[in-house]
Scaffold this motif. Structure first.
Motif, mmCIF file in Angstrom:
data_model
loop_
_atom_site.group_PDB
_atom_site.id
_atom_site.type_symbol
_atom_site.label_atom_id
_atom_site.label_comp_id
_atom_site.label_asym_id
_atom_site.label_seq_id
_atom_site.Cartn_x
_atom_site.Cartn_y
_atom_site.Cartn_z
ATOM 1 N N ASP A 85 -47.313 -5.277 8.251
ATOM 2 C CA ASP A 85 -46.196 -4.524 7.686
ATOM 3 C C ASP A 85 -44.826 -5.017 8.118
ATOM 4 N N ILE A 86 -44.806 -5.875 9.112
ATOM 5 C CA ILE A 86 -43.508 -6.278 9.632
ATOM 6 C C ILE A 86 -43.295 -7.783 9.447
ATOM 7 N N GLY A 87 -42.113 -8.132 8.976
ATOM 8 C CA GLY A 87 -41.699 -9.523 9.025
ATOM 9 C C GLY A 87 -40.487 -9.583 9.927
ATOM 10 N N PHE A 88 -40.562 -10.423 10.971
ATOM 11 C CA PHE A 88 -39.494 -10.424 11.958
ATOM 12 C C PHE A 88 -38.764 -11.757 11.911
ATOM 13 N N VAL A 89 -37.454 -11.692 11.811
ATOM 14 C CA VAL A 89 -36.666 -12.922 11.898
ATOM 15 C C VAL A 89 -35.971 -12.910 13.250
ATOM 16 N N PHE A 90 -36.431 -13.777 14.131
ATOM 17 C CA PHE A 90 -35.920 -13.756 15.499
ATOM 18 C C PHE A 90 -34.596 -14.487 15.574
ATOM 19 N N GLN A 91 -33.810 -14.022 16.511
ATOM 20 C CA GLN A 91 -32.505 -14.653 16.689
ATOM 21 C C GLN A 91 -32.679 -16.141 17.036
ATOM 22 N N ILE A 151 -35.483 -21.025 7.281
ATOM 23 C CA ILE A 151 -36.944 -21.072 7.293
ATOM 24 C C ILE A 151 -37.511 -19.824 7.964
ATOM 25 N N ALA A 152 -36.830 -19.387 9.032
ATOM 26 C CA ALA A 152 -37.299 -18.188 9.717
ATOM 27 C C ALA A 152 -37.258 -16.992 8.766
ATOM 28 N N ILE A 153 -36.212 -16.930 7.935
ATOM 29 C CA ILE A 153 -36.103 -15.825 6.970
ATOM 30 C C ILE A 153 -37.173 -15.974 5.879
ATOM 31 N N ALA A 154 -37.313 -17.223 5.404
ATOM 32 C CA ALA A 154 -38.323 -17.480 4.374
ATOM 33 C C ALA A 154 -39.710 -17.084 4.887
ATOM 34 N N ARG A 155 -39.979 -17.396 6.157
ATOM 35 C CA ARG A 155 -41.282 -17.082 6.729
ATOM 36 C C ARG A 155 -41.532 -15.572 6.756
ATOM 37 N N ALA A 156 -40.447 -14.804 7.039
ATOM 38 C CA ALA A 156 -40.613 -13.353 7.054
ATOM 39 C C ALA A 156 -40.831 -12.816 5.639
ATOM 40 N N LEU A 157 -40.121 -13.422 4.683
ATOM 41 C CA LEU A 157 -40.206 -12.944 3.302
ATOM 42 C C LEU A 157 -41.532 -13.284 2.640
ATOM 43 N N VAL A 158 -42.064 -14.469 2.989
ATOM 44 C CA VAL A 158 -43.180 -15.003 2.213
ATOM 45 C C VAL A 158 -44.414 -14.121 2.303
ATOM 46 N N LYS A 159 -44.562 -13.411 3.409
ATOM 47 C CA LYS A 159 -45.777 -12.595 3.491
ATOM 48 C C LYS A 159 -45.565 -11.189 2.916
ATOM 49 N N GLU A 160 -44.388 -10.985 2.350
ATOM 50 C CA GLU A 160 -44.066 -9.750 1.640
ATOM 51 C C GLU A 160 -44.449 -8.485 2.400
ATOM 52 N N PRO A 161 -43.871 -8.312 3.585
ATOM 53 C CA PRO A 161 -44.186 -7.110 4.352
ATOM 54 C C PRO A 161 -43.355 -5.933 3.850
ATOM 55 N N ALA A 162 -43.775 -4.722 4.194
ATOM 56 C CA ALA A 162 -43.031 -3.536 3.783
ATOM 57 C C ALA A 162 -41.677 -3.496 4.477
ATOM 58 N N ILE A 163 -41.642 -4.043 5.698
ATOM 59 C CA ILE A 163 -40.416 -3.962 6.489
ATOM 60 C C ILE A 163 -40.038 -5.343 6.989
ATOM 61 N N ILE A 164 -38.774 -5.691 6.793
ATOM 62 C CA ILE A 164 -38.301 -6.940 7.369
ATOM 63 C C ILE A 164 -37.213 -6.636 8.386
ATOM 64 N N LYS A 190 -34.745 -3.926 -2.596
ATOM 65 C CA LYS A 190 -34.900 -2.980 -3.704
ATOM 66 C C LYS A 190 -36.187 -2.174 -3.562
ATOM 67 N N ASP A 191 -37.228 -2.839 -3.181
ATOM 68 C CA ASP A 191 -38.463 -2.088 -3.003
ATOM 69 C C ASP A 191 -39.115 -2.307 -1.647
ATOM 70 N N HIS A 192 -38.333 -2.739 -0.668
ATOM 71 C CA HIS A 192 -38.816 -2.849 0.714
ATOM 72 C C HIS A 192 -37.703 -2.370 1.634
ATOM 73 N N LEU A 193 -38.056 -2.266 2.900
ATOM 74 C CA LEU A 193 -37.015 -1.921 3.861
ATOM 75 C C LEU A 193 -36.580 -3.188 4.600
ATOM 76 N N VAL A 194 -35.280 -3.458 4.557
ATOM 77 C CA VAL A 194 -34.749 -4.604 5.287
ATOM 78 C C VAL A 194 -33.749 -4.082 6.312
ATOM 79 N N ILE A 195 -33.979 -4.384 7.567
ATOM 80 C CA ILE A 195 -33.033 -3.970 8.610
ATOM 81 C C ILE A 195 -32.484 -5.227 9.253
ATOM 82 N N ILE A 196 -31.181 -5.405 9.208
ATOM 83 C CA ILE A 196 -30.612 -6.588 9.848
ATOM 84 C C ILE A 196 -29.579 -6.153 10.888
#
Ligand code: ADP
Ligand code: MG
Length: 742
Positions: A85-91, A151-164, A190-196
């Motif tokens: 459920d989580i895609g994490f983009v690390f600093q 790439i780190a962002i792409a990696r989080a997005l590609v698995k289409e988690p509910a929360i990024i 639009k249809d997921h939760l993104v917290i930055i």
């Protein structure tokens, strides 16, 4: 999914003081939308994301995921949550630096259980969206900070988690690139939760649907800019795809792995070779006979047996010997069947006859012929024997009766013509004569001998008329007399040399001599005689004055009468038994000896009973094998130690991507297991290439003693070594991932 924190306080305990990273924070996150967290450096943004992803615990308050308290989450639940459920983009990205761009994305999909093909396809698509398609095979290590961030962002997005969760996703991106990323994330929101998190509010504010501001760990602002009503579903759990994960590992570290696997393969091949040697006893030379007797065997699987009391054996005794598990058949003989009495010690010489010319005092030349001695050469030694074959020895065809018939090994076929050249090397005139023979039978052995009919052997007497007067003559007489007694079945063969003649021509060299051992010299009291040749009437043909004192050759040519006189019992009472494989010789000889029989000759065996020197060799081989086994394990450890850091980086990333520690252990078991299997395959192939394909004579010879269990032992050792490496590695990795310090 609904995330909610309530009165949450997080304190970092350092050695001196505690840092209050989050102070009584309550936030209810929407299910979909673009939440922007701002605040100065050190205000607690990263900490908040870490709490939300479950990487960090907290001291007070509570965190609810879909209204379930985080405290109620088991380790397993938490791992599932992070994985699905989580895609994490690390600093600091946490990409696998020595993997290619696309493989970094594929890995994250494999972890969540996407098939390899699909994973590749999806990864390519997202790379296109990020404009990084042309970088897909580049190593991450070679990219700029901005590219890594994408790439780190792409990696989080590609698995289409509910929360990024993105920690400062645009910190390393310039204006346009940062805006592009915001747009992508906004689209996703639009249809997921993104917290930055960001400290650059100006750029983010146009995209935010909610704004949160932290100040020294306290929530100061929480504004809802636009209301979101979407809902997200929890993803269903899928099993991680381990096999492609280890494939990626090999692919991205190809040189390192090829090196490791080949190195181990070589070790395995060497271990199999050594084990084979150990079993085969490195025995491919004729050496001392088993029991101080005068006999040497022609056939490696053959033992000459005699009663201890030298009495005649009967058929019943023989068949009881046949009961021994490795004895295939036996033959009762009324005479000695082997008459090659050369044996090798420090100063064994063979007699030769040299013809040459020398200058005379008057300036002319004079022909001379003299007997010379030279140290016994091993190849002569090996090839020098007299033996017989019987019907039992044939795999095909019949025994020869006509003088022009011959038995050959299975390189020939019945009906083949063989041109045989004869010469008498005792007289070096190189006059050869040739006769054509027809193959009438094929024998089982794999030596190069030809077996002639006794008719022919009698006819061979014509050498006498051919003008050859030499020890050969005497020996052949003996020979023929013996064959006369067995004309129906027994055949005589002569050793074959292949000098520079054409391939299909065979030169027979007739070094059929008899070298007498100690027994002879003791009984007949000619201890200090150098070399003497007796004829059948015991007339000495060569006298000792012919030879210089220091040449003390230990063999003597004798006629049949002489031989029988000295070796009476041996001549009349020896029988033969045959083993199904030479390597059982020890066992069989020990068994027979314990039953009151004397093994007059046996192909040299490794038992302590027969040969101490051999035992030493065996011990050395065993020690060397053990050392090698030890070394293999050690080398394996060294390799893994050297490569460990890199793999631990990969494992840390996998962990952050949601792979549980148990699964990380499984993954390294897979990687180590695959390299173990590859090494074994390479090792076995290498062994067979060495032994068979390359036809290295010595190794090829060993190959006949190859047993399946050699292979099993060598593989077992490698598997065991791999297992220990894995234990060590996974212990260390889980220690480090659980927060242990090196
Ligand atoms: P931000 O991401 O907003 O810069 P952080 O969440 O990283 O802030 O840090 C919040 C506070 O917690 C800071 O004062 C920082 O020094 C402290 N902190 C963060 N991580 C640790 C840690 N692992 N150990 C001790 N103190 C920490
Ligand atoms: Mg931070």
């Amino acid at each position: 999914m609904k995330l909610k924190i309530k009165g949450l306080t997080k304190i970092y305990h350092t050695e001196s003081e505690g840092a209050l990273a989050l102070n009584d924070v309550s936030i209810s996150f929407p299910e979909t939308g673009f939440v922007v967290i701002t605040g100065e450096s050190g205000s607690g943004k990263t900490t908040l994301l870490n709490v939300l992803s479950g990487f960090t615990g907290y001291e007070e308050g509570d965190y609810f995921i879909d209204d379930v308290s985080f405290l109620a989450y088991s380790q397993e639940d938490l791992e599932k949550f992070r994985k699905n459920d989580i895609g994490f983009v690390f600093q600091d990205y946490h990409l696998v630096e020595d993997y290619s761009v696309i493989d970094n994305l594929i890995v994250s999909l494999l972890v969540v259980g996407v098939e390899y093909k699909k994973a590749k396809e999806q990864s390519l698509n997202i790379l296109k969206r990020f404009g990084l398609e042309d970088k897909k095979t580049d190593l991450v290590r070679n990219l700029s900070g901005g590219q890594k961030q994408k790439i780190a962002i792409a990696r989080a997005l590609v698995k289409e988690p509910a929360i990024i969760l993105c920690d400062e996703p645009t910190a390393n991106l310039d204006g346009p690139n940062g805006i592009a990323v915001f747009e992508l994330l906004k689209e996703y929101a639009k249809d997921h939760l993104v917290i930055i998190t960001t400290h650059n509010y100006e750029d983010a504010k146009d995209y935010a649907s909610e704004l949160i501001r932290l100040y020294h760990g306290k929530l100061t602002v929480h504004t809802k800019i636009e209301e979101q009503y979407g809902r997200t579903e929890q993803k269903e759990e899928r099993k991680t795809n381990f096999l492609p994960l280890s494939y990626l590992h090999f692919k991205n570290h190809i040189r390192r792995n090829v090196f490791k696997v080949s190195f181990l393969g070589i070790f395995i091949a060497i271990i199999i070779l050594l084990l084979t040697l150990f079993d085969a006893n490195i025995d491919d030379t004729w050496t001392k006979v088993a029991s101080q007797s005068v006999f040497n065997n022609i056939n490696a699987n053959e033992v000459l047996v005699m009663r201890d009391n030298r009495g005649a054996m009967n058929e019943d005794e023989l068949s009881s010997l046949r009961d021994n598990s490795h004895v295939t058949h036996s033959q009762l003989y009324g005479h000695a069947s082997e008459m090659n009495y050369y044996y090798r010690e420090n100063f064994d010489y063979e007699m030769d006859y040299e013809i040459g010319s020398q200058k005379t005092g008057h300036g002319g030349k004079e022909e001379y012929g003299k007997t010379v001695f030279s140290p016994l050469r091993n190849d002569y030694y090996l090839k020098n024997y007299v033996s017989f074959v019987g019907e039992n020895d044939l795999s095909e065809g019949k025994l020869p009766t006509e003088y022009s018939e011959v038995i050959a090994n299975n390189n020939y076929h019945i009906g083949d013509k063989i041109m045989v050249y004869f010469r008498d090397p005792a007289v070096h005139n190189f006059n050869t004569f040739s006769l054509e023979f027809t193959v009438c039978g094929i024998y089982r052995g794999n030596d190069d001998n030809l077996y002639f009919s006794s008719t022919f052997m009698k006819a061979f007497d014509f050498l006498e008329y051919y003008g050859v007067k030499s020890p050969l003559h005497v020996t052949l007489n003996l020979f023929n007399d013996l064959t006369k007694e067995n004309t129906s079945t027994d055949l005589t063969y002569l050793p074959i040399y292949k000098p520079s003649l054409d391939d299909d021509q065979i030169l027979i060299s007739i070094y059929v001599g008899m070298a007498m051992p100690e027994i002879f010299r003791a009984d007949v009291s000619i201890v200090n005689t150098n070399v003497t040749v007796f004829d059948n009437n015991m007339d000495v043909s060569f006298t000792k004055e012919c030879f210089t004192e220091e040449l003390t050759a230990k063999y003597i040519y004798v006629g049949k009468n002489v031989f029988e006189m000295i070796m009476k019992d041996y001549v009349s009472n020896t029988s033969r038994i045959y083993l199904d494989a030479y390597s059982y010789m020890d066992e069989v000889v020990a068994g027979i000896t314990s039953r009151g029989y004397n093994c007059l000759s046996a192909y040299r065996t490794g038992s302590t009973v027969y040969d101490a020197e051999k035992q030493t060799q065996r011990a050395v081989i065993l020690i060397v094998s053990l050392v090698l086994v030890f070394l293999t394990t050690f080398v394996y450890f060294v390799f893994d130690y050297l490569f460990e850091k890199k793999r631990q980086n990969v494992d840390r990333t996998l962990y952050l991507l949601g792979l549980s520690i148990d699964n990380i252990k499984k993954n390294s078991a897979m990687i180590i297991g695959v390299s173990c299997i590859l090494s074994i395959i390479i090792g076995i192939c290498l062994y067979f290439i060495l032994a068979v394909a390359l036809q290295i004579p010595f190794v090829q010879n060993i190959n006949t003693y190859f047993r399946f269990h050699h292979l099993l032992i060598a593989s077992g050792v490698t598997i065991l070594a791999s297992f220990f490496v894995w234990l060590w590695y996974s212990h260390r990795t889980s220690f480090l991932l659980k927060g242990g310090k090196k």
